[in-house]
Design a protein around this motif. Structure first.
Motif, short mmCIF file in Angstrom:
data_model
loop_
_atom_site.label_atom_id
_atom_site.label_comp_id
_atom_site.label_asym_id
_atom_site.label_seq_id
_atom_site.Cartn_x
_atom_site.Cartn_y
_atom_site.Cartn_z
N TYR A 1 0.72 -0.97 0.02
CA TYR A 1 0.04 0.33 -0.15
C TYR A 1 1.47 0.95 0.16
O TYR A 1 0.35 2.28 -0.75
CB TYR A 1 -0.77 0.15 0.78
N LEU A 2 2.05 1.44 1.05
CA LEU A 2 2.70 2.65 0.94
C LEU A 2 3.72 2.80 -0.14
O LEU A 2 3.75 3.72 -0.80
CB LEU A 2 4.27 2.76 2.22
N THR A 3 4.12 1.71 -0.56
CA THR A 3 5.43 1.39 -1.98
C THR A 3 4.35 1.85 -3.24
O THR A 3 5.02 1.82 -4.20
CB THR A 3 6.09 0.50 -2.10
N ASN A 4 3.58 1.70 -3.08
CA ASN A 4 2.66 1.78 -4.55
C ASN A 4 2.75 2.33 -5.43
O ASN A 4 2.56 2.63 -6.93
CB ASN A 4 0.87 1.16 -4.46
N ASP A 5 2.70 4.07 -5.49
CA ASP A 5 2.98 5.06 -5.94
C ASP A 5 4.52 5.69 -5.78
O ASP A 5 5.71 5.30 -4.49
CB ASP A 5 2.56 6.31 -5.51
N ASP A 6 4.59 6.69 -5.81
CA ASP A 6 6.34 7.24 -6.54
C ASP A 6 7.03 7.88 -4.41
O ASP A 6 7.90 8.48 -4.54
CB ASP A 6 6.77 8.18 -7.12
N ARG A 7 5.68 8.38 -3.61
CA ARG A 7 6.06 9.07 -2.22
C ARG A 7 4.94 8.31 -1.57
O ARG A 7 4.07 8.65 -2.11
CB ARG A 7 6.30 9.98 -2.35
N PHE A 8 4.81 8.37 -0.52
CA PHE A 8 4.18 8.10 0.75
C PHE A 8 4.19 9.40 2.01
O PHE A 8 5.56 9.85 1.69
CB PHE A 8 4.08 7.01 1.52
N TYR A 9 3.63 9.63 2.82
CA TYR A 9 3.85 10.45 3.50
C TYR A 9 3.52 10.55 4.85
O TYR A 9 2.92 8.74 5.25
CB TYR A 9 3.19 11.39 3.15
N ASN A 10 4.03 11.00 5.88
CA ASN A 10 3.90 11.08 7.75
C ASN A 10 3.67 11.66 8.18
O ASN A 10 3.86 12.81 7.37
CB ASN A 10 5.26 10.12 7.66
N GLN A 11 2.52 11.51 9.42
CA GLN A 11 2.26 12.26 10.19
C GLN A 11 2.10 12.15 11.53
O GLN A 11 1.88 11.01 11.13
CB GLN A 11 0.32 12.71 9.64
N ILE A 12 1.91 12.72 12.56
CA ILE A 12 2.47 12.42 13.94
C ILE A 12 1.01 12.59 14.66
O ILE A 12 1.24 14.50 14.37
CB ILE A 12 3.76 12.67 14.43
N GLU A 13 0.19 12.35 15.50
CA GLU A 13 -0.56 13.18 16.38
C GLU A 13 -0.24 12.85 17.48
O GLU A 13 -0.04 11.65 17.67
CB GLU A 13 -2.11 12.62 15.54
N PHE A 14 -0.43 13.41 17.95
CA PHE A 14 -0.13 13.96 19.75
C PHE A 14 -1.15 13.80 20.58
O PHE A 14 -1.89 14.58 20.18
CB PHE A 14 0.73 15.19 20.26
N GLU A 15 -1.45 12.98 21.64
CA GLU A 15 -2.59 13.65 22.60
C GLU A 15 -1.66 13.49 23.74
O GLU A 15 -1.34 12.21 24.42
CB GLU A 15 -3.77 11.73 22.12
N ASN A 16 -2.37 14.64 24.40
CA ASN A 16 -1.50 14.93 25.82
C ASN A 16 -1.81 14.46 26.61
O ASN A 16 -3.18 14.74 27.34
CB ASN A 16 -0.86 16.09 25.81
#
Length: 133
Positions: A85-100
């Motif tokens: 799923y992640l490598t099917n295209d030329d790039r993938f993205y990451n994002q971090i969500e914080f819960e205090n």
């Protein structure tokens, strides 16, 4: 904000055998945090229902010592379906969500999270093709 990661050509050309993700997180605040790392080929990973989600908890600092999450002895391993799923295209993205997990007002301008992340990617090369080159 999401961060972009390019998928190397070698990964597209040869089947992935393993993807191991390592995280070391240092927390200097008196608050504990739950973090969710989203990985996705979509531009905004947190909005992707199919995103790969990695959840970790970081302890608060105590007695002047930071709270630490370190999985270098037990890396996060993605499944082959997640890798595809992640490598099917030329790039993938990451994002971090914080819960205090703290009481409001506990965190100061001097407190911070230090995050180090890296991955080990194993691919299967066709030995006969390599020898022919």
């Amino acid at each position: 904000d999401p961060k972009e990661m390019e998928v190397p050509e070698d990964i597209k050309e040869y089947p992935l055998q393993a993807f191991l993700m390592y995280l070391v997180v240092k927390n200097t605040s008196p608050a504990g945090f739950d973090l969710t790392v989203y990985l996705s080929p979509e531009l905004v990973p947190v909005n992707d229902e199919d995103a790969v989600k990695i959840r970790i908890s970081i302890a608060p600092a105590e007695g002047g010592e930071p709270g630490v999450f370190d999985n270098t002895d037990d890396p996060i391993i993605l499944t082959t379906a997640q890798l595809a799923y992640l490598t099917n295209d030329d790039r993938f993205y990451n994002q971090i969500e914080f819960e205090n997990q703290s009481v409001p007002g506990e965190i100061t301008d001097e407190d911070y999270l230090e995050i180090h992340a890296w991955a080990q990617v194993d691919v299967l090369l066709n030995k006969k093709e390599e020898e022919a080159d």
